[in-house]
Design a protein around this motif. Structure first.
Motif, PDB file in Angstrom:
ATOM      1  N   LYS A  25       0.633  -1.501   0.035  1.00  0.00           N
ATOM      2  CA  LYS A  25      -0.415   0.346  -0.105  1.00  0.00           C
ATOM      3  C   LYS A  25       0.859   1.325  -0.251  1.00  0.00           C
ATOM      4  CE  LYS A  25      -3.116   2.778   3.017  1.00  0.00           C
ATOM      5  NZ  LYS A  25      -3.078   3.732   3.099  1.00  0.00           N
ATOM      6  N   PHE A  29       0.376   3.530  -3.324  1.00  0.00           N
ATOM      7  CA  PHE A  29       0.185   4.862  -3.229  1.00  0.00           C
ATOM      8  C   PHE A  29       0.808   5.547  -1.897  1.00  0.00           C
ATOM      9  CE2 PHE A  29      -3.808   1.947  -2.621  1.00  0.00           C
ATOM     10  CZ  PHE A  29      -4.134   2.425  -3.767  1.00  0.00           C
ATOM     11  N   ASP A  31       1.443   8.978  -2.165  1.00  0.00           N
ATOM     12  CA  ASP A  31       0.899  10.164  -2.268  1.00  0.00           C
ATOM     13  C   ASP A  31      -0.019  10.217  -1.021  1.00  0.00           C
ATOM     14  OD1 ASP A  31      -0.623   8.337  -3.369  1.00  0.00           O
ATOM     15  OD2 ASP A  31      -1.566   9.715  -4.500  1.00  0.00           O
ATOM     16  N   HIS A  32      -0.507   9.230  -0.379  1.00  0.00           N
ATOM     17  CA  HIS A  32      -1.499   8.746   0.948  1.00  0.00           C
ATOM     18  C   HIS A  32      -0.116   9.809   2.070  1.00  0.00           C
ATOM     19  CE1 HIS A  32      -5.731   6.836  -0.505  1.00  0.00           C
ATOM     20  NE2 HIS A  32      -4.756   7.663  -1.648  1.00  0.00           N
ATOM     21  N   LEU A 107      -8.096  13.547  -2.496  1.00  0.00           N
ATOM     22  CA  LEU A 107      -6.845  12.361  -2.181  1.00  0.00           C
ATOM     23  C   LEU A 107      -7.392  13.143  -0.527  1.00  0.00           C
ATOM     24  CD1 LEU A 107      -4.354  11.275  -2.183  1.00  0.00           C
ATOM     25  CD2 LEU A 107      -2.827  13.282  -2.247  1.00  0.00           C
ATOM     26  N   GLU A 110      -9.729  10.683   0.810  1.00  0.00           N
ATOM     27  CA  GLU A 110      -9.814   9.701   0.673  1.00  0.00           C
ATOM     28  C   GLU A 110      -8.898   8.952   2.052  1.00  0.00           C
ATOM     29  OE1 GLU A 110      -7.996   8.096  -2.618  1.00  0.00           O
ATOM     30  OE2 GLU A 110      -9.904   8.933  -4.265  1.00  0.00           O
TER      31      GLU A 110
END
Length: 148
Positions: A25, A29, A31-32, A107, A110
């Motif tokens: 993950k 992801f 950018d999270h 974003l 989320e």
């Protein structure tokens, strides 16, 4: 890694699979993680991208070394602590509250809408992995005190 029975093998496999899933993950992801790093203010924005790549890389390396028996579960526990500290700081700062300023599907929406359930889940996995580390290494090597 040596296991001491079927239950111990199941718990060890669960912890390593959770860490591997968190690594995957983190790579897909990133950018999270970058958003959490930049919004919490832990690092300057220019360092958020490299650190967002290094955190899951560090977790992945610790999982592989624990899987092949090179190290104990202590690096996995430490990497989980880094993830939990980042999410806990974001929760502490109140970034998970829906103020109506995040567009749905963005974003920020989320990341911050799922922040609290992920934190609770990672906290449970951290406690299981810390207990497993204690059971593997510290419980068998207690110092004997002389009884006089």
């Amino acid at each position: 890694m040596k296991t001491k029975g079927y239950f111990h093998l199941i718990v060890t496999s669960f912890v390593l699979m959770c860490a591997a899933a968190l690594t995957v993950k983190g790579f897909f992801f990133a950018d999270h993680t970058r958003l959490l790093l930049s919004d919490t203010g832990i690092v300057p924005i220019r360092f958020a991208d490299p650190i967002a790549f290094v955190i899951p890389l560090m977790l992945g390396i610790s999982v592989l070394t624990a899987l092949f028996g090179i190290t104990t579960l202590l690096p996995v526990v430490a990497a989980f602590c880094i993830h939990i500290a980042l999410q806990g700081l974001a929760l502490y700062q109140g970034l998970h509250f829906d103020c109506g300023c995040y567009l749905s599907g963005s974003l920020q929406s989320e990341v911050y809408s799922t922040l609290q359930p992920q934190f609770i889940t990672l906290l449970l996995v951290l406690s299981v992995s810390a207990a497993l580390y204690y059971f593997n290494n510290l419980a068998n090597h207690r110092a004997m005190t002389p009884s006089v």
